[in-house]
Design a protein around this motif. Sequence first.
Motif, PDB file in Angstrom:
ATOM      1  N   SER A 140      36.694  43.302  43.398  1.00  0.00           N
ATOM      2  CA  SER A 140      36.434  42.062  42.667  1.00  0.00           C
ATOM      3  C   SER A 140      36.468  40.854  43.590  1.00  0.00           C
ATOM      4  CB  SER A 140      37.473  41.876  41.563  1.00  0.00           C
ATOM      5  OG  SER A 140      38.786  41.798  42.114  1.00  0.00           O
ATOM      6  N   GLU A 146      37.566  35.527  44.522  1.00  0.00           N
ATOM      7  CA  GLU A 146      37.133  36.460  43.495  1.00  0.00           C
ATOM      8  C   GLU A 146      35.719  36.107  43.038  1.00  0.00           C
ATOM      9  OE1 GLU A 146      39.902  36.461  40.320  1.00  0.00           O
ATOM     10  OE2 GLU A 146      41.498  37.444  41.482  1.00  0.00           O
ATOM     11  N   GLN A 169      34.563  36.089  40.179  1.00  0.00           N
ATOM     12  CA  GLN A 169      34.584  35.318  38.940  1.00  0.00           C
ATOM     13  C   GLN A 169      35.257  33.958  39.108  1.00  0.00           C
ATOM     14  OE1 GLN A 169      32.838  36.576  36.459  1.00  0.00           O
ATOM     15  NE2 GLN A 169      32.459  38.349  37.786  1.00  0.00           N
TER      16      GLN A 169
END
Length: 238
Positions: A151, A195, A197
Motif C-alpha cells: 500500500s 501511502e 491513499q
Amino acid sequence: MPSTGLLKINLCENISVTAGVFTDEVKSVSVMEGDSVTLHIDLTRIQKSDVIVWNFGSQDSHIAKISREANKVSVYEDVHYGMFRDRLQVDVQTGSLTITNITTQHSGLYHITISGQKKTSYTFNITVYTHLPVPDISSYCPKNSPSSSSSNCSVLCSVMNVTNVSLSWYKGKSLLSSISVSDLNIRLSLPLEVEYQDTNTYRCVINNPITNQTTHLDINQHCQPCSGESHVMFVFIQ
C-alpha cells in the motif's frame, strides 16, 4: 568606542553593497549568476586626493585604479585570463565597483585600498550561485521492497549537477527530511515513502541562500507499483 560596519544588500537583479567603515572585517555578499553587484565605499572617509585600488583574489591582482584628483580611472580587464573583460564599471567620484553579468568564476575576495594621508582598506567576499534546476520526482523500488500489493509508494526526488544546495521533502509546511551538499557537482537524491491513499500535500524543494525551486508530488502521476523484478539501491550523502 569601536566603529561598527554597515552592509546593505538588495537581493535582486542589481545588488548594492555598502561598506561603512574600513576594518579587517570581511563583508559577505551573495548574488545570482547573470546579475550585477555594486560594491560601494563610504564617501565620508574618502578625500579628493585619495588614490583607490580594487584588487581581486588572494594574490591581490589589480582590477581597477581610481585617481580622484586627476579624475582618472584605469581598468585592468586582462587579469585572470580576461575573466573581467567588459564586465567592470568604476565610478571615479564614488569609487564604487560594479561587476555586470557575473559568473561563478567571479566568486572570491575583493579588496579595496585607499591611499592618501593615511592608508585604509576593506574586503568583500562575493559568492555567486548558479540558477537552480527544477527537482525531478520519480518512483523507485528499494531493495527488499514488498511486492506490488504494498500500500506504500516509494519516490525519489533528484537534481543533477548541483553545488551548495539543500534538497528537502515537506509535508504541508512541515519539514520531513533534508540533505545538503557543498563544493561538489553531483546528482543529489532524497527518498520518500507515502501511502497510495494519502491525501496530504507533499513537495520537494531545492534551495540555496538566494532562491529555491519546488516540485509537488502527484501520487497518481509519480507513483508506480513495484513489480518485484527491478530494484534500486543508492547511497545518501550526509
